[in-house]
Write a protein that holds these residues in place. Sequence first.
Motif, PDB file in Angstrom:
ATOM      1  N   ASP A   2      75.139  66.648  73.584  1.00 55.35           N
ATOM      2  CA  ASP A   2      75.393  66.637  75.018  1.00 55.35           C
ATOM      3  C   ASP A   2      74.974  65.272  75.550  1.00 55.35           C
ATOM      4  O   ASP A   2      74.305  64.510  74.864  1.00 55.35           O
ATOM      5  N   THR A   3      75.411  64.966  76.754  1.00 57.12           N
ATOM      6  CA  THR A   3      75.117  63.646  77.276  1.00 57.12           C
ATOM      7  C   THR A   3      73.744  63.638  77.912  1.00 57.12           C
ATOM      8  O   THR A   3      73.152  64.664  78.155  1.00 57.12           O
ATOM      9  N   GLY A   4      73.262  62.465  78.192  1.00 58.10           N
ATOM     10  CA  GLY A   4      71.954  62.357  78.809  1.00 58.10           C
ATOM     11  C   GLY A   4      70.882  62.439  77.748  1.00 58.10           C
ATOM     12  O   GLY A   4      71.136  62.710  76.588  1.00 58.10           O
ATOM     13  N   GLY A   5      69.669  62.170  78.169  1.00 59.38           N
ATOM     14  CA  GLY A   5      68.585  62.224  77.217  1.00 59.38           C
ATOM     15  C   GLY A   5      68.456  60.918  76.475  1.00 59.38           C
ATOM     16  O   GLY A   5      69.265  60.004  76.626  1.00 59.38           O
ATOM     17  N   ILE A   6      67.413  60.849  75.688  1.00 64.99           N
ATOM     18  CA  ILE A   6      67.086  59.624  74.985  1.00 64.99           C
ATOM     19  C   ILE A   6      67.511  59.775  73.530  1.00 64.99           C
ATOM     20  O   ILE A   6      67.204  60.774  72.889  1.00 64.99           O
ATOM     21  N   ALA A   7      68.245  58.792  73.025  1.00 63.78           N
ATOM     22  CA  ALA A   7      68.683  58.850  71.629  1.00 63.78           C
ATOM     23  C   ALA A   7      67.685  58.088  70.764  1.00 63.78           C
ATOM     24  O   ALA A   7      67.059  57.138  71.226  1.00 63.78           O
ATOM     25  N   PRO A   8      67.531  58.519  69.501  1.00 68.68           N
ATOM     26  CA  PRO A   8      66.633  57.785  68.615  1.00 68.68           C
ATOM     27  C   PRO A   8      67.086  56.335  68.494  1.00 68.68           C
ATOM     28  O   PRO A   8      68.276  56.059  68.391  1.00 68.68           O
ATOM     29  N   ASP A   9      66.158  55.387  68.559  1.00 67.41           N
ATOM     30  CA  ASP A   9      66.533  53.985  68.439  1.00 67.41           C
ATOM     31  C   ASP A   9      65.798  53.355  67.261  1.00 67.41           C
ATOM     32  O   ASP A   9      65.073  54.026  66.530  1.00 67.41           O
ATOM     33  N   SER A  10      65.968  52.050  67.101  1.00 69.22           N
ATOM     34  CA  SER A  10      65.438  51.412  65.897  1.00 69.22           C
ATOM     35  C   SER A  10      63.910  51.392  65.898  1.00 69.22           C
ATOM     36  O   SER A  10      63.282  51.458  64.844  1.00 69.22           O
ATOM     37  N   GLU A  11      63.313  51.356  67.095  1.00 70.22           N
ATOM     38  CA  GLU A  11      61.850  51.388  67.152  1.00 70.22           C
ATOM     39  C   GLU A  11      61.315  52.728  66.637  1.00 70.22           C
ATOM     40  O   GLU A  11      60.342  52.781  65.883  1.00 70.22           O
ATOM     41  N   MET A  12      62.013  53.805  67.030  1.00 68.96           N
ATOM     42  CA  MET A  12      61.620  55.121  66.536  1.00 68.96           C
ATOM     43  C   MET A  12      61.821  55.198  65.030  1.00 68.96           C
ATOM     44  O   MET A  12      61.021  55.805  64.312  1.00 68.96           O
ATOM     45  N   LEU A  13      62.900  54.574  64.553  1.00 75.52           N
ATOM     46  CA  LEU A  13      63.184  54.616  63.116  1.00 75.52           C
ATOM     47  C   LEU A  13      62.058  53.952  62.333  1.00 75.52           C
ATOM     48  O   LEU A  13      61.639  54.449  61.280  1.00 75.52           O
ATOM     49  N   THR A  14      61.545  52.834  62.844  1.00 78.32           N
ATOM     50  CA  THR A  14      60.435  52.149  62.168  1.00 78.32           C
ATOM     51  C   THR A  14      59.242  53.089  62.034  1.00 78.32           C
ATOM     52  O   THR A  14      58.640  53.191  60.956  1.00 78.32           O
ATOM     53  N   ALA A  15      58.918  53.797  63.123  1.00 81.56           N
ATOM     54  CA  ALA A  15      57.783  54.731  63.076  1.00 81.56           C
ATOM     55  C   ALA A  15      58.035  55.844  62.060  1.00 81.56           C
ATOM     56  O   ALA A  15      57.129  56.246  61.326  1.00 81.56           O
ATOM     57  N   ARG A  16      59.290  56.324  62.000  1.00 87.66           N
ATOM     58  CA  ARG A  16      59.606  57.407  61.056  1.00 87.66           C
ATOM     59  C   ARG A  16      59.502  56.916  59.628  1.00 87.66           C
ATOM     60  O   ARG A  16      58.981  57.618  58.747  1.00 87.66           O
ATOM     61  N   LEU A  17      60.044  55.706  59.366  1.00 87.08           N
ATOM     62  CA  LEU A  17      59.991  55.169  57.996  1.00 87.08           C
ATOM     63  C   LEU A  17      58.550  54.922  57.567  1.00 87.08           C
ATOM     64  O   LEU A  17      58.171  55.216  56.429  1.00 87.08           O
ATOM     65  N   ASP A  18      57.732  54.416  58.508  1.00 84.93           N
ATOM     66  CA  ASP A  18      56.325  54.137  58.189  1.00 84.93           C
ATOM     67  C   ASP A  18      55.626  55.383  57.662  1.00 84.93           C
ATOM     68  O   ASP A  18      54.917  55.331  56.660  1.00 84.93           O
ATOM     69  N   ARG A  19      55.826  56.498  58.363  1.00 92.10           N
ATOM     70  CA  ARG A  19      55.068  57.676  57.949  1.00 92.10           C
ATOM     71  C   ARG A  19      55.636  58.302  56.681  1.00 92.10           C
ATOM     72  O   ARG A  19      54.932  59.010  55.972  1.00 92.10           O
ATOM     73  N   LEU A  20      56.935  58.046  56.397  1.00 90.65           N
ATOM     74  CA  LEU A  20      57.502  58.555  55.140  1.00 90.65           C
ATOM     75  C   LEU A  20      57.011  57.717  53.964  1.00 90.65           C
ATOM     76  O   LEU A  20      56.747  58.237  52.875  1.00 90.65           O
ATOM     77  N   GLU A  21      56.879  56.409  54.179  1.00 86.49           N
ATOM     78  CA  GLU A  21      56.504  55.528  53.081  1.00 86.49           C
ATOM     79  C   GLU A  21      55.002  55.553  52.828  1.00 86.49           C
ATOM     80  O   GLU A  21      54.556  55.569  51.688  1.00 86.49           O
TER      81      GLU A  21
END
Lengths: 308, 124
Positions: A255-274
């Motif tokens: 649906d429209t609106g809201g905040i989409a995951p961006d590259s800054e969020m991706l960095t945080a996600r990759l950090d905790r996976l690695e």
Amino acid sequence: MGAVAALLGALAVALAWPIPVALARAAWPARAPGLALALWQAIALGGALSMIGCLVVIGTTPDGSIVDAAASLLPHLLTGPLPAEFGVIDVAALTLAAGLAVHLLLNVAATAARAERERRRQHQLIQMLTNPLPGEPGTRVLAHPVPLAYCVPGLRTATVLTEGLVAALSRDELRAVVAHERTHLDQLHHLVLLSFRAWHSALPWFPIANRAERAVTVLTEMLADDGARRATGPAVLVGALTLLGSSAEPGAYADTGGIAPDSEMLTARLDRLETPGPELGAFARSAIVMAAVLIVAIPLAAMLAIVG
Amino acid sequence: MANLGDLERSVMEQLWASDATLTANELRDRLTLVGDAGERSPATTTVLTVLARLERKGFVSRTRDVRPHRYRALLSREEHTAELMHEVLDRSSDRDAALARFIGTATAHETATLRRLLDELARN
């Protein structure tokens, strides 16, 4: 009465500003995203309850209880004049409380209704344009070269991948992406986000609303990553995320609106996976649960105390 | 057993494949239902029901000034796909990145085609 109003006012201010700011900056949510999500929900609910509760307590001061105040005010509400013991401040506080409650509820309803309408259109198009992905029930493939994955939540659910995505990923990486989307659907992340999205659209000038929605979006992505990690192991998921970047999964909720995951969020996600941090200890976990319970229980108890 | 959804999809496939407008009877003749009793065409009333649903959903347009009414697909399959992709990509905070990655995976031939299409767009 004055003490209760002051307590609720202080709680409302704390939940509106310093607490969300601290939580958005804290590092531990990445180690316990589920708990952090629960705490965010408590902050949003407790914040609204204490704000409205504080106004109700102030407004009902002349009669000392909600029931008595309702009994003396409601019969005169349309016919007027209001009983003399209710001053301008009391009436203003009650009007503001009612207005705020209605405004917040209407925004939740409107946000939910719009999302539902957009999802119905999505399902129509998905049914007409996509083909099932063999071996993955509930997963459909759209003939388009731009790599993209998303899911449509609701009573009817679907996970949609583009041909571009299927072509770009290995079989295991594809499994990780599908497991990620399925976790969004199974854990009903769209409902978790709905209240924050509504809060954000109800109070757009509220500096914290944006930050809260962002923090909650990251947490749902992390929870979905945990679902994918359980299915394929972290290395495969990291491979898929690195290859696709943040744009290939623009928020999962169709649906429209809201905040989409961006590259800054991706960095945080990759950090905790690695480099996953240590599990949160039992003491810290119970402290977070207690805090979440108290944040909602205190304004509820304060309002119950002046009901009758 | 074909359900209404499958039938809607088959009707759209036929309309997308056909250059001309079609009547409900012409559509019926082009459709086959696979049931217990082997293959058969659906009833014309079923086809009309499906067409009405598709019209409501904005997939089909109907010419009413001739009898029998003639039907055509409102948009091509590619245009509907573009609609779906737009809705999703519009939510992406990183829309440019999605397109850049797509172009990164394109072959030399596809890149040349893209360049030609962009030039044409720029000229118009």
